[in-house]
Write an enzyme that holds these catalytic residues in place. Structure first.
Site, PDB file in Angstrom:
ATOM      1  N   LYS A  96       7.120 -19.435  24.713  1.00 12.15           N
ATOM      2  CA  LYS A  96       8.279 -17.695  24.497  1.00 12.15           C
ATOM      3  C   LYS A  96       8.510 -17.449  25.874  1.00 12.15           C
ATOM      4  CE  LYS A  96       5.910 -16.405  20.406  1.00 12.15           C
ATOM      5  NZ  LYS A  96       7.135 -16.734  19.338  1.00 12.15           N
TER       6      LYS A  96
ATOM      7  N   ARG B 126       0.865  -1.302   0.092  1.00 11.19           N
ATOM      8  CA  ARG B 126       0.111   0.049  -0.033  1.00 11.19           C
ATOM      9  C   ARG B 126       0.867   1.164   0.033  1.00 11.19           C
ATOM     10  NH1 ARG B 126      -5.058  -0.885   3.907  1.00 11.19           N
ATOM     11  NH2 ARG B 126      -3.412   0.231   5.174  1.00 11.19           N
TER      12      ARG B 126
ATOM     13  N   ASP C 152      -0.006 -21.059  17.251  1.00 15.10           N
ATOM     14  CA  ASP C 152       0.925 -20.322  16.711  1.00 15.10           C
ATOM     15  C   ASP C 152       2.139 -21.687  16.150  1.00 15.10           C
ATOM     16  OD1 ASP C 152       2.463 -17.980  15.683  1.00 15.10           O
ATOM     17  OD2 ASP C 152       3.727 -18.344  17.561  1.00 15.10           O
TER      18      ASP C 152
ATOM     19  N   GLU D 117      11.616 -21.020  22.886  1.00 12.22           N
ATOM     20  CA  GLU D 117      12.074 -19.874  22.344  1.00 12.22           C
ATOM     21  C   GLU D 117      12.295 -18.818  23.519  1.00 12.22           C
ATOM     22  OE1 GLU D 117      10.185 -18.385  18.232  1.00 12.22           O
ATOM     23  OE2 GLU D 117       8.328 -18.949  19.409  1.00 12.22           O
TER      24      GLU D 117
ATOM     25  N   HIS E 280       4.041 -26.160  13.221  1.00 13.16           N
ATOM     26  CA  HIS E 280       5.364 -26.786  13.267  1.00 13.16           C
ATOM     27  C   HIS E 280       5.567 -28.122  13.871  1.00 13.16           C
ATOM     28  CE1 HIS E 280       5.884 -22.856  11.712  1.00 13.16           C
ATOM     29  NE2 HIS E 280       6.010 -22.181  12.897  1.00 13.16           N
TER      30      HIS E 280
ATOM     31  N   LYS F 189      13.578 -26.068   6.995  1.00 12.32           N
ATOM     32  CA  LYS F 189      14.999 -26.182   7.775  1.00 12.32           C
ATOM     33  C   LYS F 189      15.566 -27.651   7.468  1.00 12.32           C
ATOM     34  CE  LYS F 189      12.921 -23.975  11.497  1.00 12.32           C
ATOM     35  NZ  LYS F 189      13.773 -22.586  12.061  1.00 12.32           N
TER      36      LYS F 189
ATOM     37  N   ASP G 125       4.965 -24.007   5.620  1.00 15.23           N
ATOM     38  CA  ASP G 125       5.366 -24.218   7.044  1.00 15.23           C
ATOM     39  C   ASP G 125       6.908 -24.147   7.064  1.00 15.23           C
ATOM     40  OD1 ASP G 125       6.222 -25.527   9.427  1.00 15.23           O
ATOM     41  OD2 ASP G 125       4.183 -26.192   9.683  1.00 15.23           O
ATOM     42  N   HIS G 126       7.300 -23.031   7.401  1.00 13.89           N
ATOM     43  CA  HIS G 126       8.968 -22.852   7.305  1.00 13.89           C
ATOM     44  C   HIS G 126       9.771 -23.831   8.040  1.00 13.89           C
ATOM     45  CE1 HIS G 126       8.818 -20.641  11.167  1.00 13.89           C
ATOM     46  NE2 HIS G 126      10.195 -20.964  11.171  1.00 13.89           N
TER      47      HIS G 126
HETATM   48  C1  BG6 Z   1       6.432 -18.644  13.561  1.00  9.57           C
HETATM   49  C2  BG6 Z   1       5.657 -18.289  14.595  1.00  9.57           C
HETATM   50  O1  BG6 Z   1       5.718 -19.503  12.835  1.00  9.57           O
HETATM   51  O2  BG6 Z   1       7.493 -19.257  13.976  1.00  9.57           O
HETATM   52  C3  BG6 Z   1       6.601 -17.309  15.715  1.00  9.57           C
HETATM   53  O3  BG6 Z   1       4.637 -17.506  14.486  1.00  9.57           O
HETATM   54  C4  BG6 Z   1       7.735 -18.101  16.250  1.00  9.57           C
HETATM   55  O4  BG6 Z   1       5.742 -17.084  16.985  1.00  9.57           O
HETATM   56  C5  BG6 Z   1       8.479 -18.737  14.854  1.00  9.57           C
HETATM   57  O5  BG6 Z   1       8.850 -17.324  16.815  1.00  9.57           O
HETATM   58  C6  BG6 Z   1       9.736 -19.625  15.399  1.00  9.57           C
HETATM   59  O6  BG6 Z   1      10.539 -19.918  14.287  1.00  9.57           O
HETATM   60  P1  BG6 Z   1      12.013 -20.218  14.409  1.00  9.57           P
HETATM   61  O7  BG6 Z   1      12.364 -20.531  12.862  1.00  9.57           O
HETATM   62  O8  BG6 Z   1      12.720 -19.258  14.904  1.00  9.57           O
HETATM   63  O9  BG6 Z   1      12.005 -21.468  15.229  1.00  9.57           O
END
Ligand code: BG6
Length: 505
Positions: free
Chosen positions: A356, A59, A251, A232, A256, A198, A193-194
């Site tokens: 967290k 935007r 989350d 985390e 994950h 990894k 899903d990142h």
């Molecule tokens: C994200 C969450 O999908 O993954 C975050 O929304 C989290 O809250 C993050 O911090 C953690 O990813 P990584 O790769 O740092 O373990």
């Protein structure tokens, strides 16, 4: 490095076809922190084809140059490798920007215009990336349909990558699947899903199925229990608004952690085909025993951090974070005891925990084996030895450690626990690519193995929604923990009921 076997696999592949990547949400955090650095690193490694084009859409009224400037700053700050002037200039020429509202048809006309100015081969294959707030996913998809941008001219392909969160519960995930499917087929949809990007997570498949020695032990006969930890040390990082409506279960666990669990627990797929692998993961998720009735209070623990000290720095409590309700009941920590009702895993508890503001950032899967059937060394101190354990370290020290007993040198039988370790850093000289590099490249190739399929997302949500409903109905309590600790004492009690302890990774 030529002798790095993980890289050799990749190098055998070809570069993707020329394409245009259109990022919705180009002014946002995800684009700056992850997408632009990932693209730059792919370019450095020679993975990007010629020609290619990246169109950022947002935007803010930026010019192409302003977008390039932001990209330069983002790469300086977040890229795993420094910006090289000549390489950067070559890369930056591929960046363009379109300003506009995502709900406005004119924006899509302008995108179409930019596409026609692109080289024909790049224009023919389009990869859309939805890095927007989730409420906009159906809106953008529908606008793409109306503008005709979702259609390829037959010489290229059209794909769309959708960021998380994919839905808020089962119902919304289904609705989202439905609306995206009105425009795109499942083979065009890449749900991120990142964690699947990894290296260490991908290695789970190699580790289990490329080796002969582990799989025979990988079942209820030999495994006592499994602990999956994703801890985390960070807090909300300015995402209070989103997190308040999500919480740790949505989350981290729905996506994950259930992905980690399915990779650890799945049956060997017949082939490496994307669907063969995802079929097996879905079977695991379907076999998860639902937590019904009061079981949510027995087998789950919800926690929330209070002020404390993390890495020597005093930090506020969850309720004092920006955009958080001072009375918030959202969980920033969750622990679960799960069971997989199938032949392989009957009776093996899977303990999951994530939170967290815990003591440190560490993700690992610990597989604890049963003790030997006959205590031959019972009269010696060996009886006190820790059971064998395999720790799969996902981050930050990627690798594996196998714990076993060894005789202490000397005339008496004394056994001490020792570790045999493999560390990525020492075995492979090359630093691992970032998850987003791998995932973007796979989407360019059209390989959906590391993306979640429609049924996979819905089965995961069905399981999680059951827990969320249970929490509501049975008023599952919220336990507080001090920031910088390992979570609430109630989580220790959860596992102690099975005469076990959480591992201190
Ligand atoms: C994200 C969450 O999908 O993954 C975050 O929304 C989290 O809250 C993050 O911090 C953690 O990813 P990584 O790769 O740092 O373990």
């Amino acid at each position: 490095m030529a002798d790095n076997p993980l890289r050799l696999g990749l190098e055998a592949e070809r570069r993707p076809d020329p394409f245009t990547l259109i990022i919705f949400g180009a002014t946002g955090d995800l684009c700056r922190r992850k997408l632009l650095p990932a693209l730059y690193n792919l370019a450095l490694d020679g993975w990007l084809p010629e020609p290619f084009l990246v169109i950022g859409v947002g935007r803010t009224a930026w010019t192409d140059d302003a977008f390039r400037q932001t990209a330069a700053e983002a790469i300086d700050r977040f890229s795993r490798r420094a910006r090289d002037r000549a390489r950067w200039e070559a890369f930056a020429r591929h960046l363009a920007y379109v300003a506009g509202d995502f709900q406005d048809g004119d924006t899509y006309q302008r995108i179409g215009q930019r596409l026609t100015e692109a080289p024909a081969e790049a224009e023919a294959s389009r990869l859309f990336y939805l890095a927007t707030p989730p409420a906009l996913y159906p809106v953008v998809a529908e606008r793409l349909r109306k503008s005709g941008l979702h259609r390829s001219d037959g010489t290229g392909w059209v794909r769309i990558i959708v960021e998380k969160p994919f839905g808020h519960d089962l119902e919304s995930a289904r609705a989202l699947n439905q609306s995206l499917h009105q425009v795109f087929g499942e083979d065009q949809l890449f749900r991120i899903d990142h964690y699947l990007g990894k290296e260490t997570v991908q290695n789970l498949l190699v580790f289990r199925f490329a080796n002969g020695i582990f799989e025979p032990l990988w079942n209820q006969q030999f495994i006592d229990h499994v602990q999956i930890t994703v801890a985390e040390s960070i807090g909300l990082e300015g995402r209070g608004g989103y997190y308040e409506s999500a919480g740790a279960l949505r989350d981290m666990v729905q996506n994950h952690m259930l992905q980690l669990l399915s990779l650890i627990a799945m049956e060997p797929p017949a082939t490496l085909d994307a669907d063969a692998i995802r079929d097996e993961k879905v079977k695991v998720l379907k076999a998860l025993r639902p937590l019904t009735g009061h079981e949510v209070n027995e087998f789950t623990v919800r926690g929330q951090y209070q002020a404390g000290v993390v890495d020597g720095v005093p930090v506020p409590g969850y309720r004092q974070e920006p955009d958080v309700d001072p009375q918030s009941n959202t969980e920033s920590y969750v622990a679960l005891r799960l069971q997989i009702d199938n032949w392989r895993w009957a009776g093996v508890p899977f303990y999951l925990r994530t939170g967290k503001r815990l003591a440190r950032r560490v993700s690992e899967i610990a597989i604890q084996f049963k003790r030997p059937p006959h205590r031959l060394f019972a009269a010696t101190r060996a009886a006190e030895m820790d059971p064998n354990l395999l720790a799969v370290k996902i981050q930050p020290d990627e690798g594996m450690a196998l714990r076993f007993g060894a005789k202490v040198p000397g005339p008496h039988i004394r056994v001490r626990t020792v570790n045999m370790e493999f560390l990525y850093g020492t075995s492979f000289a090359d630093p691992a690519p970032e998850a987003y590099e791998r995932l973007l490249l796979d989407a360019m190739w059209g390989d959906s193995t590391l993306f979640t399929r429609k049924d996979e997302v819905e089965v995961a949500w069905a399981f999680i929604s059951g827990i969320l409903e249970g929490w509501q109905r049975y008023h599952t309590p919220l336990y507080f923990y001090e920031a910088g600790s390992w979570g609430p004492g109630a989580a220790d009690d959860l596992i102690a009921r099975d005469a076990l302890r959480w591992r201190r990774p």
